[in-house]
Design an enzyme around this catalytic site. Structure first.
Site, PDB file in Angstrom:
ATOM      1  CE1 TYR A 128     -63.822 -61.653 -27.696  1.00 21.28           C
ATOM      2  CE2 TYR A 128     -65.012 -61.895 -25.626  1.00 21.28           C
ATOM      3  CZ  TYR A 128     -64.511 -62.442 -26.793  1.00 21.28           C
ATOM      4  OH  TYR A 128     -64.699 -63.774 -27.062  1.00 21.28           O
ATOM      5  CE  LYS A 132     -66.701 -62.872 -29.641  1.00 18.17           C
ATOM      6  NZ  LYS A 132     -66.684 -63.745 -30.842  1.00 18.17           N
TER       7      LYS A 132
END
Length: 223
Positions: A128, A132
């Site tokens: 994740y 990002k």
């Protein structure tokens, strides 16, 4: 929030009943809204669908997912699922919308929904965080490339916001306590906390803002 500010919004998601209901609610409140069913990971469908719609002045790239787990338990399928939605889909949705803006000689604003995790690291979030951080880099490069066309590109970086996606994690008291210990303002974020930032970055009030990130993290990344 955008509809209340006067925008004619087009809601896009895989789940048509949900966005139809939201669009109807906006219209009942006096706003303008339509609903389009689309899986944004299907790049051919993205290009075909968005090019058939009227030109956009604004894109809020809000689709995202997470599969938190230790790095040594992460599978290739986990990696692909997160990157395909968080980065690949964001890239090609933005590319298609930007192409339309350029063809129409239409200045505009592209807003990527990023995360505080695009600025820091955390255990169990390697994929994740990587996605990002990639989105933050994509946004900055897009801002440089699209600036000559009057198109601004920014990200919003929320902290943990209570939504159907995050609720299963936040139902764990130990996890929730650990999260709150890092948010200096002492509470979780809400969807309403994000609304003003979206309207601001979409508006002429942010006319000189591009290539940056607006963190709505309650002080998480401050230290």
């Amino acid at each position: 929030a955008l509809a209340a500010a006067g925008a004619d919004v087009c809601l896009v998601a895989r789940s048509l009943p949900e966005i139809r209901e939201a669009a109807e609610s906006i219209r009942k409140s006096g706003g303008k809204a339509s609903a389009v069913q689309l899986d944004v990971t299907d790049i051919a469908a993205v290009e075909a669908t968005l090019r058939d719609l009227p030109g956009f002045d604004l894109l809020v790239n809000n689709a995202g997912t997470n599969r938190p787990k230790p790095m040594n338990e992460t599978t290739a399928e986990d990696y692909d699922a997160v990157f395909n939605l968080n980065v690949r889909a964001a890239y090609f949705v933005s590319k298609t919308v930007a192409e339309g803006m350029i063809a129409d000689r239409r200045a505009g604003s592209i807003i990527h929904m990023s995360s505080q995790m695009g600025h820091v690291g955390a255990a169990n979030r390697t994929v994740y965080c990587a996605s990002k951080h990639a989105l933050e880099g994509l946004s900055r490069a897009m801002a440089v490339e699209l600036a000559p066309h009057g198109i601004r590109v920014n990200t919003i970086g929320p902290t943990f916001v209570e939504t159907p996606l995050t609720r299963p994690f936040l139902d764990d008291p130990a996890f929730k306590a650990a999260i709150l210990s890092k948010i200096k303002l002492g509470r979780l974020g809400t969807v309403e906390d994000i609304m003003g930032a979206v309207v601001f970055l979409a508006s002429d009030a942010a006319a000189m803002i591009t290539g940056t990130s607006l963190l709505i993290d309650g002080g998480w990344t401050a230290g």
